[in-house]
Scaffold this motif. Structure first.
Motif, mmCIF file in Angstrom:
data_model
loop_
_atom_site.group_PDB
_atom_site.id
_atom_site.type_symbol
_atom_site.label_atom_id
_atom_site.label_comp_id
_atom_site.label_asym_id
_atom_site.label_seq_id
_atom_site.Cartn_x
_atom_site.Cartn_y
_atom_site.Cartn_z
ATOM 1 N N MET A 161 0.762 9.760 10.591
ATOM 2 C CA MET A 161 0.248 9.567 9.229
ATOM 3 C C MET A 161 0.187 8.082 8.928
ATOM 4 S SD MET A 161 2.150 12.567 7.033
ATOM 5 C CE MET A 161 3.789 12.041 7.517
ATOM 6 N N PRO A 162 -1.002 7.584 8.605
ATOM 7 C CA PRO A 162 -1.131 6.149 8.346
ATOM 8 C C PRO A 162 -0.482 5.757 7.025
ATOM 9 C CG PRO A 162 -3.189 7.280 7.885
ATOM 10 C CD PRO A 162 -2.280 8.296 8.480
ATOM 11 N N GLU A 163 -0.023 4.506 6.991
ATOM 12 C CA GLU A 163 0.570 3.989 5.762
ATOM 13 C C GLU A 163 -0.528 3.361 4.914
ATOM 14 O OE1 GLU A 163 3.644 0.466 4.993
ATOM 15 O OE2 GLU A 163 4.612 2.268 5.798
ATOM 16 N N ARG A 164 -0.461 3.606 3.619
ATOM 17 C CA ARG A 164 -1.471 3.119 2.701
ATOM 18 C C ARG A 164 -0.816 2.596 1.423
ATOM 19 N NH1 ARG A 164 -4.134 3.147 6.537
ATOM 20 N NH2 ARG A 164 -6.112 4.224 6.963
ATOM 21 N N ILE A 165 -1.555 1.687 0.773
ATOM 22 C CA ILE A 165 -1.202 1.256 -0.584
ATOM 23 C C ILE A 165 -2.035 2.075 -1.548
ATOM 24 C CG2 ILE A 165 -1.214 -0.662 -2.218
ATOM 25 C CD1 ILE A 165 -0.981 -2.549 0.179
ATOM 26 N N VAL A 166 -1.392 2.742 -2.500
ATOM 27 C CA VAL A 166 -2.076 3.601 -3.460
ATOM 28 C C VAL A 166 -2.006 2.957 -4.834
ATOM 29 C CG1 VAL A 166 -2.180 5.877 -4.535
ATOM 30 C CG2 VAL A 166 -1.523 5.664 -2.124
ATOM 31 N N GLY B 124 -12.862 -2.826 -0.509
ATOM 32 C CA GLY B 124 -12.452 -2.126 0.703
ATOM 33 C C GLY B 124 -11.604 -0.906 0.473
ATOM 34 N N ALA B 125 -11.527 -0.391 -0.775
ATOM 35 C CA ALA B 125 -10.701 0.772 -1.064
ATOM 36 C C ALA B 125 -11.536 2.044 -0.990
ATOM 37 C CB ALA B 125 -10.073 0.632 -2.448
ATOM 38 N N THR B 126 -10.857 3.168 -0.874
ATOM 39 C CA THR B 126 -11.510 4.477 -0.925
ATOM 40 C C THR B 126 -10.823 5.329 -1.983
ATOM 41 O OG1 THR B 126 -10.048 5.303 0.820
ATOM 42 C CG2 THR B 126 -12.176 4.425 1.512
ATOM 43 N N LEU B 127 -11.609 6.149 -2.660
ATOM 44 C CA LEU B 127 -11.071 7.068 -3.661
ATOM 45 C C LEU B 127 -10.346 8.189 -2.936
ATOM 46 C CD1 LEU B 127 -11.022 7.799 -6.719
ATOM 47 C CD2 LEU B 127 -13.073 9.180 -6.274
ATOM 48 N N CYS B 128 -9.072 8.398 -3.279
ATOM 49 C CA CYS B 128 -8.284 9.405 -2.558
ATOM 50 C C CYS B 128 -7.870 10.574 -3.437
ATOM 51 C CB CYS B 128 -7.046 8.761 -1.943
ATOM 52 S SG CYS B 128 -5.851 8.098 -3.124
ATOM 53 N N ALA B 129 -7.934 10.455 -4.774
ATOM 54 C CA ALA B 129 -7.544 11.563 -5.654
ATOM 55 C C ALA B 129 -8.026 11.260 -7.064
ATOM 56 C CB ALA B 129 -6.026 11.766 -5.636
ATOM 57 N N GLU C 24 -6.898 4.109 -2.358
ATOM 58 C CA GLU C 24 -5.956 3.689 -1.328
ATOM 59 C C GLU C 24 -6.533 2.499 -0.560
ATOM 60 O OE1 GLU C 24 -7.054 6.666 2.387
ATOM 61 O OE2 GLU C 24 -5.277 7.085 1.170
ATOM 62 N N PHE C 25 -5.615 1.578 -0.219
ATOM 63 C CA PHE C 25 -5.940 0.375 0.534
ATOM 64 C C PHE C 25 -5.121 0.367 1.818
ATOM 65 C CE2 PHE C 25 -6.985 -0.711 -3.789
ATOM 66 C CZ PHE C 25 -8.052 -1.609 -3.723
ATOM 67 N N SER C 26 -5.538 -0.437 2.781
ATOM 68 C CA SER C 26 -4.726 -0.635 3.984
ATOM 69 C C SER C 26 -3.510 -1.472 3.617
ATOM 70 C CB SER C 26 -5.547 -1.333 5.068
ATOM 71 O OG SER C 26 -5.844 -2.661 4.679
ATOM 72 N N PRO C 27 -2.438 -1.405 4.398
ATOM 73 C CA PRO C 27 -1.200 -2.135 4.037
ATOM 74 C C PRO C 27 -1.388 -3.642 3.946
ATOM 75 C CG PRO C 27 -0.749 -0.481 5.721
ATOM 76 C CD PRO C 27 -2.237 -0.536 5.580
ATOM 77 N N ASP C 28 -2.390 -4.197 4.623
ATOM 78 C CA ASP C 28 -2.606 -5.643 4.588
ATOM 79 C C ASP C 28 -3.384 -6.108 3.370
ATOM 80 O OD1 ASP C 28 -1.304 -5.856 7.025
ATOM 81 O OD2 ASP C 28 -3.155 -5.613 8.177
ATOM 82 N N ASP C 29 -3.909 -5.174 2.590
ATOM 83 C CA ASP C 29 -4.762 -5.539 1.465
ATOM 84 C C ASP C 29 -4.015 -5.503 0.137
ATOM 85 O OD1 ASP C 29 -6.856 -5.825 3.203
ATOM 86 O OD2 ASP C 29 -7.641 -3.809 2.886
ATOM 87 N N ILE C 30 -2.780 -5.994 0.137
ATOM 88 C CA ILE C 30 -1.989 -5.951 -1.093
ATOM 89 C C ILE C 30 -2.603 -6.853 -2.163
ATOM 90 C CG2 ILE C 30 -0.437 -7.739 -0.227
ATOM 91 C CD1 ILE C 30 0.434 -4.850 -2.618
ATOM 92 N N GLU C 31 -3.175 -7.970 -1.777
ATOM 93 C CA GLU C 31 -3.774 -8.851 -2.776
ATOM 94 C C GLU C 31 -4.978 -8.182 -3.437
ATOM 95 O OE1 GLU C 31 -4.587 -12.841 -1.761
ATOM 96 O OE2 GLU C 31 -2.637 -13.230 -0.841
ATOM 97 N N GLU C 32 -5.791 -7.493 -2.649
ATOM 98 C CA GLU C 32 -6.950 -6.801 -3.215
ATOM 99 C C GLU C 32 -6.514 -5.684 -4.161
ATOM 100 O OE1 GLU C 32 -6.560 -7.658 -0.179
ATOM 101 O OE2 GLU C 32 -8.299 -8.848 0.430
#
Length: 929
Positions: free
Chosen positions: A1-6, A80-85, A94-102
């Motif tokens: 399961m990939p880690e994501r920023i929500v 670069g985000a996608t709608l997840c819910a 949700e964003f990738s873990p490296d995109d905390i600034e975005e």
């Protein structure tokens, strides 16, 4: 399961006909839910009263909920985000873990949307963790579910409109990358929720760090009286006494401007302060461009002095009197004005430069000088013969001056109450106040937005005001604590560059810094120069050079280097200095090599520098360098890693016992029959030669001599441990003989045989009876010699000499671990077993390198065995053996195995004793010859 920023958002969507259904109750809270209808709660924003206009605006905001949500979706997709819910009033990306600034930027922009009424703005929550993919619902929609989604939605539900709440476990929060405004608590259903409020105006720490660049450089504050006293008449010298951080360096710079000299030269320490003429060379090299900028011309020297100036600038040196003529001509009077020489941190300036300055002042011609030293430091020896015309001492600033300095540093953007609060948070020294404000801005305690500086939280800057400092506290750099706090916030790359600069003395060329950082992974100076300059860590004294902003910063950086890494830094610095310095600069390279333990290179470099100094007729410097080279040759087999590095570039010195200056030889080993015969033959020949020439050598020198009772003492006999059957003097009678042997072996594991030391029975045999001042050794060098003498006294059983040596070693402040162990063994020898066990237990439990820990554990085991606690002694000895093997210390392993063999034999376990004896023999055979 990939880690994501929500990132979850909650908005306010209005029903088209709120009264058409009973399912909607427009009130919040459990108690209100039982009532049929109630008025909506007032807004939390007091600045927006609920008049007709604001109500209309709120309704318009609620009606535009879908439009604003869709606009936010487009912005998220662009980042670069996608709608997840999503649900009726919440939706998540949700964003990738490296995109905390975005992710933070998206939430902050939505929360701070000024086109929407404050009560209708989105509330947001941010969390991070593993998410499970459910399915796709379009190009930028990937339905997912997981704990981060639950946490983010819950935070968004309890967040007030316009706020962004962060999960306290968010990695970017834990690392300090994000700035927060405190904790917010709420209730979501039956759950209590808490989150950190994001600072939407300055969400990222790098934005906060940029505030430091806005600090002003105000004029000197609170020193008018001191400046008035320093109206230095021509031909005189004035003294400024100021501890680091008190503003002494700044005062000298202002004096060079206020006194309007014909020419001004600022002399400061260079590198390790071992290069003859190093400070003078750097000062003259920087004075010419400064003179060109200020008056359009550099001083014109007589033709005969120009070659001498060129040699000085090239690092080759000239005779001191000629150098003094160059300096006097450089600062000659012009247009009725006299030259001014400012000497900063005079105690660290090399002696050759100070000698030239003293000669120039005695030549006449109206040359003036201002010397800055510490509050209690004496005037350096070359200048001590000069009578000062004035002496001023810089103490702490007054409370009004400290408050004024705080306001000026912050460009007047802080109010009087806040300035008074922050001025009381640190000792009232200029550097301490500036570093405190830098730390407050970088840590987020202070918030600088526009023309307003205010605490980020109400508690920031509060607390008990700084009390009146004691004399000891006045002697310590008061700015070191905030500097340490700032360094903890600095990333590894820039901090490595600063450490390299500090290792080179705090003032070095970009090329030298890059060369020293080569292989560490640190960035090049050019890539981080702007950030270091903006943060006030460094400044440019000339093109292509960096200098640390203060000596306190240099000392703090050096003190922060782990002890195990200091030798590597010094070794690399020796090579860099050798490549980038002139021939006299090799003296600095020699000092670094000595600090790294590379005695052979240190001696070679010092000899090369001494030859250059001799060619330049710098006799004192040449003699000192040759003595240093000889010292390194005699100490080549010793390491200084055990002793803590001196922070200052000028290690402290004191009167050195003459025996400590004596030569050190190879570690003792068993002599073969041929070697013993040869030794006896040489001893007899030496005695005969001494009788023939009426030898003036002290009794016992070079292993030849006689004690009071007439018994001869050879070098081999003096250094060996007592043979089996001999009782060591001073140890208690109930101490088993085999345990005393183990104690001696434990502390003799790395002992060296000291040549030139008087035998114990000689009338002059007290190792502290004679002292000498030449050559001058550092505290750590002296500690090594004292440690060897103490080990020998222990092996010989001379308890009285051992006590005196340990006392002298304690006075140096070095080798605290060895002092504690030997103090315990002395207590054991005196019969104070309880005190011995206490001391040795403390030493055994202290953190240390594996080899040192092995010795401490074995010493504790010996004491336990002497106290009759065989089981505890066995456990400590086994632990010591494990540590010795971890350090690959064969001699220590042999000592531990011998002790274990004797423990086993004392307990009647003969087979185990034989096994441990074989282990000891194997360890001894594996030792390098």
């Amino acid at each position: 399961m990939p880690e994501r920023i929500v990132v979850s958002f909650r908005g306010t969507a209005a029903l088209s006909q709120p009264g058409s259904t009973d399912a909607v109750v427009p009130v919040h809270g459990r108690a209100a839910a039982s009532r049929p209808r109630a008025a909506a709660p007032p807004s939390r924003h007091r600045a927006a009263p609920h008049d007709a206009a604001s109500t209309t605006s709120a309704a318009r905001g609620e009606e535009s909920y879908l439009a604003r949500a869709l606009a936010l979706k487009k912005r998220a997709e662009a980042l670069g985000a996608t709608l997840c819910a999503w649900s009726a009033q919440t939706f998540s990306f949700e964003f990738s873990p490296d995109d905390i600034e975005e992710a933070v930027l998206l939430a902050a922009l939505a929360a701070e949307d000024t086109s929407v009424h404050p009560d209708a703005r989105f509330a947001a929550g941010i969390a991070q963790g593993e998410m499970t993919f459910v399915g796709e619902a379009g190009r930028f929609t990937a339905l997912s579910w997981g704990q981060p989604l639950l946490v983010a939605v819950t935070l968004a539900r309890v967040a007030p409109p316009g706020d962004v709440l962060l999960d306290p476990a968010l990695p970017a929060v834990l690392s300090g990358e994000l700035m927060t405004l405190g904790l917010h608590r709420g209730v979501d259903g039956a759950r209590r929720v808490r989150g950190l409020r994001l600072d939407a105006q300055q969400p990222l720490r790098r934005q906060v760090v940029e505030s430091v660049a806005r600090l002003a450089a105000p004029p000197l504050v609170g020193r008018d009286a001191e400046l008035a006293e320093l109206a230095v008449p021509p031909g005189t010298l004035a003294i400024v006494r100021a501890e680091p951080g008190a503003g002494g360096s700044r005062l000298l710079v202002d004096l060079l401007r206020l006194l309007s000299p014909s020419q001004g030269v600022l002399v400061a320490p260079v590198g390790a302060s071992r290069e003859p003429f190093g400070a003078l060379r750097r000062a003259l090299a920087r004075s010419a461009p400064r003179a060109d900028r200020s008056r359009g011309r550099a001083p014109a020297l007589p033709e005969r002095l120009r070659p001498a100036l060129a040699r000085i600038l090239d690092g080759e040196g000239v005779e001191p009197w000629t150098a003094a003529e160059v300096l006097a001509a450089w600062l000659a009077p012009a247009d009725g004005r006299f030259g001014l020489l400012a000497i900063d941190d005079a105690a660290e300036v090399d002696a050759a430069s100070l000698e030239v300055i003293a000669i120039a002042l005695e030549m006449g011609g109206g040359l003036r000088a201002v010397v800055r030293v510490g509050r209690s430091e004496p005037l350096p020896a070359p200048l001590s013969a000069l009578s000062p015309s004035a002496t001023v001492t810089l103490g702490p600033l007054s409370a009004p001056s400290a408050q004024e300095l705080v306001r000026r540093l912050l460009d007047g953007c802080i109010d009087e109450a806040a300035a008074r609060r922050w001025a009381a948070r640190a000792p009232a020294f200029p550097l301490a106040l500036r570093e405190l404000l830098c730390e407050a801005l970088e840590s987020g305690a202070l918030r600088w937005i526009g023309r307003s500086v205010a605490p980020r939280r109400r508690s920031a800057g509060r607390g008990r005001p700084a009390r009146t400092m004691t004399g000891a506290e006045l002697a310590a750099p008061p700015a070191s604590r905030p500097i340490e706090g700032r360094l903890r916030l600095l990333s590894v790359g820039p901090r490595t560059v600063l450490t390299a600069l500090a290792t080179l003395g705090g003032d070095a060329s970009d090329a030298a810094i890059d060369a020293l950082c080569d292989g560490t992974g640190a960035p090049k100076v050019a890539s981080i120069e702007a950030a270091l300059l903006a943060a006030g860590w460094v400044f440019r004294p000339e093109r292509g050079w960096l200098k640390l902003s203060s000596r306190t910063l240099r000392d703090t950086l050096l003190a922060a280097v782990p002890p195990g890494e200091r030798a590597a830094w010094h070794l690399a610095a020796a090579r860099v200095v050798e490549d980038h310095a002139g021939v006299l600069g090799l003296a600095d390279a020699a000092w670094h090599a000595a600090r790294a333990g590379d005695r052979r290179s240190a001696a070679d470099l010092a000899e090369r520098a001494a030859r250059a100094a001799g060619d330049a007729l710098l006799d004192s410097a040449a003699a000192e360098l040759l003595a240093f080279a000889d010292e390194q040759e005699t100490m080549r087999d010793h390491r200084l890693d055990d002793a803590p590095d001196s922070v200052s570039s000028q290690p402290p010195t004191y009167r050195t016992p003459i025996e400590v200056v004596g030569d050190a030889t190879e570690p003792p080993r068993a002599l073969s029959g041929e070697e013993l015969a040869d030794l006896e033959a040489r001893r007899a020949a030496a005695e005969s030669a001494g009788r023939r020439r009426g030898s003036t050598m002290p009794a016992g020198a070079n292993g030849v001599g006689s004690s009071r009772n007439g018994a001869g003492s050879s070098r081999g006999a003096a250094a060996r441990a007592p043979w089996p059957g001999e009782r060591r003097a001073g140890l208690p009678d109930d101490t088993p003989e085999d345990l005393t042997d183990a104690a001696a072996l434990e502390l003799d594991a790395d002992a060296t045989d000291m040549e030139g030391v008087l035998p114990p029975g000689d009338a002059a045999g007290d190792p502290l009876a004679k002292t000498s001042e030449s050559p001058v050794l550092s505290m750590s060098d002296i500690a090594v010699r004292l440690a060897e003498l103490a080990r020998r006294a222990l092996v010989q059983g001379d308890l009285r000499a051992l006590e005196r040596l340990v006392g002298e070693l304690r006075r140096t402040g070095e080798r605290a671990d060895l002092v504690e162990r030997m103090s315990g063994l002395i207590a054991l020898g005196r019969g104070a077993k309880d005190d011995a066990l206490r001391r040795l237990r403390i030493a055994a439990e202290a953190e240390a390198e594996p080899a040192q820990r092995a010795r401490a554990l074995l010493a504790y085991g010996v004491a336990l065995a002497a106290a009759g606690r065989a089981e505890g002694a066995l456990l400590e000895a086994l632990s010591a053996l494990a540590r010795a093997r971890e350090a690959d210390d064969r001699r220590g392993e042999q000592a531990c195995a011998r002790f274990l063999a004797r423990l086993a034999a004392a307990a009647g376990h003969e087979e185990a004793a034989r096994t441990w004896a074989r282990v000891a023999r194997a360890a001894g055979a594996a030792q390098p010859s």
